[in-house]
Write a protein that holds these residues in place. Sequence first.
Motif, PDB file in Angstrom:
ATOM      1  N   ASP A 181      -4.989  14.099  -3.268  1.00 16.61           N
ATOM      2  CA  ASP A 181      -3.903  14.738  -4.017  1.00 16.61           C
ATOM      3  C   ASP A 181      -4.082  14.535  -5.524  1.00 16.61           C
ATOM      4  OD1 ASP A 181      -2.595  15.870  -1.943  1.00 16.61           O
ATOM      5  OD2 ASP A 181      -1.134  14.266  -1.665  1.00 16.61           O
TER       6      ASP A 181
ATOM      7  N   VAL B 254       0.842  -1.209   0.000  1.00 19.17           N
ATOM      8  CA  VAL B 254       0.000   0.000   0.000  1.00 19.17           C
ATOM      9  C   VAL B 254       0.874   1.255   0.000  1.00 19.17           C
ATOM     10  CG1 VAL B 254      -1.746   1.285   1.282  1.00 19.17           C
ATOM     11  CG2 VAL B 254      -1.914  -1.176   1.124  1.00 19.17           C
TER      12      VAL B 254
ATOM     13  N   GLU C 213       7.785   7.585  -9.179  1.00 19.90           N
ATOM     14  CA  GLU C 213       6.852   7.899 -10.272  1.00 19.90           C
ATOM     15  C   GLU C 213       6.650   6.713 -11.197  1.00 19.90           C
ATOM     16  OE1 GLU C 213       8.315  11.420 -12.077  1.00 19.90           O
ATOM     17  OE2 GLU C 213       7.796  12.683 -10.377  1.00 19.90           O
TER      18      GLU C 213
ATOM     19  N   LYS D 134      -0.782  15.371  -8.070  1.00 16.20           N
ATOM     20  CA  LYS D 134      -0.040  14.116  -8.220  1.00 16.20           C
ATOM     21  C   LYS D 134      -0.589  13.362  -9.412  1.00 16.20           C
ATOM     22  CE  LYS D 134       1.196  10.202  -5.392  1.00 16.20           C
ATOM     23  NZ  LYS D 134       0.858   9.458  -4.198  1.00 16.20           N
TER      24      LYS D 134
ATOM     25  N   ARG E 288      -3.279   0.643  -9.257  1.00 14.79           N
ATOM     26  CA  ARG E 288      -3.136   1.014  -7.847  1.00 14.79           C
ATOM     27  C   ARG E 288      -4.386   0.623  -7.064  1.00 14.79           C
ATOM     28  NH1 ARG E 288      -0.844   7.110  -7.727  1.00 14.79           N
ATOM     29  NH2 ARG E 288      -0.188   6.994  -9.881  1.00 14.79           N
TER      30      ARG E 288
ATOM     31  N   PRO F 193       5.638  13.820 -15.260  1.00 13.54           N
ATOM     32  CA  PRO F 193       4.428  13.273 -15.858  1.00 13.54           C
ATOM     33  C   PRO F 193       3.824  14.276 -16.833  1.00 13.54           C
ATOM     34  CG  PRO F 193       4.010  13.967 -13.607  1.00 13.54           C
ATOM     35  CD  PRO F 193       5.479  14.122 -13.848  1.00 13.54           C
TER      36      PRO F 193
ATOM     37  N   ASN G  52       4.914   9.388  -2.708  1.00 12.81           N
ATOM     38  CA  ASN G  52       5.238  10.531  -3.572  1.00 12.81           C
ATOM     39  C   ASN G  52       6.669  10.455  -4.089  1.00 12.81           C
ATOM     40  OD1 ASN G  52       2.785  11.858  -3.337  1.00 12.81           O
ATOM     41  ND2 ASN G  52       3.368  12.788  -1.393  1.00 12.81           N
TER      42      ASN G  52
ATOM     43  N   ASP H 177      -4.029  10.293  -0.596  1.00 11.91           N
ATOM     44  CA  ASP H 177      -3.453  10.129  -1.940  1.00 11.91           C
ATOM     45  C   ASP H 177      -4.507  10.414  -3.004  1.00 11.91           C
ATOM     46  OD1 ASP H 177      -1.117   9.239  -3.517  1.00 11.91           O
ATOM     47  OD2 ASP H 177      -2.484   7.679  -4.172  1.00 11.91           O
TER      48      ASP H 177
ATOM     49  N   LEU I 164      -4.526   6.954   4.782  1.00 12.32           N
ATOM     50  CA  LEU I 164      -3.440   7.459   3.931  1.00 12.32           C
ATOM     51  C   LEU I 164      -3.840   7.408   2.459  1.00 12.32           C
ATOM     52  CD1 LEU I 164      -0.227   5.865   5.515  1.00 12.32           C
ATOM     53  CD2 LEU I 164      -0.962   8.238   5.617  1.00 12.32           C
ATOM     54  N   VAL I 165      -4.532   6.344   2.083  1.00 11.04           N
ATOM     55  CA  VAL I 165      -4.984   6.200   0.693  1.00 11.04           C
ATOM     56  C   VAL I 165      -5.948   7.335   0.334  1.00 11.04           C
ATOM     57  CG1 VAL I 165      -6.356   4.737  -0.848  1.00 11.04           C
ATOM     58  CG2 VAL I 165      -4.619   3.714   0.609  1.00 11.04           C
TER      59      VAL I 165
ATOM     60  N   ALA J 251       2.289   1.932  -3.325  1.00 10.41           N
ATOM     61  CA  ALA J 251       1.285   2.386  -4.292  1.00 10.41           C
ATOM     62  C   ALA J 251       0.961   3.868  -4.142  1.00 10.41           C
ATOM     63  CB  ALA J 251       0.006   1.562  -4.145  1.00 10.41           C
ATOM     64  N   ILE J 252       1.132   4.413  -2.927  1.00 10.43           N
ATOM     65  CA  ILE J 252       0.702   5.801  -2.708  1.00 10.43           C
ATOM     66  C   ILE J 252       1.867   6.748  -2.472  1.00 10.43           C
ATOM     67  CG2 ILE J 252      -1.527   5.100  -1.773  1.00 10.43           C
ATOM     68  CD1 ILE J 252      -0.489   5.743   0.997  1.00 10.43           C
TER      69      ILE J 252
END
Lengths: 65, 153
Positions: free
Chosen positions: B146, A25, A34, B152, B51, B15, A31, B143, B139-140, A28-29
Amino acid sequence: MLTSAGLETMHFLIMTTFAALTSTVLAAITNEAETTRERCLYGLKTFGAFVGVGLVISWLFYFIP
Amino acid sequence: MTPTSDAPPLDPKQPPVAALAPVSLPRQVVVCLAAWLVPGLGHGLLGRYGRAVLIGGSIYTMVVLGLWMRGHLYSPFDLDELLGLRDVLSKVCLIGQMGIGVLQPILRGLGFGVSFEFKAATYEYGTYFLVVAGLLNYLVMFDVFDIAKGRKA
């Protein structure tokens, strides 16, 4: 049925499973990565840190009566 | 002579701009709520299917393993006083487990994790698997927020 006695000897397996799922997890999240390759490396590092720190702490606890 | 520009130089590691496009405010609220209620759904709604599968799979596996190890699912109705400092550790665990989303009350309603299995060697492991599953989902949610805000990829 899962017996308590049977699992008392499986602490390391439980810790490893916890580390694997949590690092998946977090990878996957994160920062800090990339690309997929960077995410995989981050996950492996996190997994290693979880297991390594767990082993060091358990080794230190061994000497505490 | 090299032409000058205020625009940042093109970096292949950055990106593409389209991937950082924010979504509308109502949609941000919807995806964050979806991410809380069903782990992985927020990323799925934003098109991050890989993800979503990883996150949903990991968190649900933690929940299943937590219950398999006889962990306890806390409920606000079991606590004597909800806002006081009494039994504060149970309240911390409850807040953590609420992060699992809609599955937590459903599992309680179905009778999973209701009893305290103190004698089981894995009771503590199971309970904290359930707590950490919820905390990871918080936390997810950050994300997802963001990504929805366009901060992101």
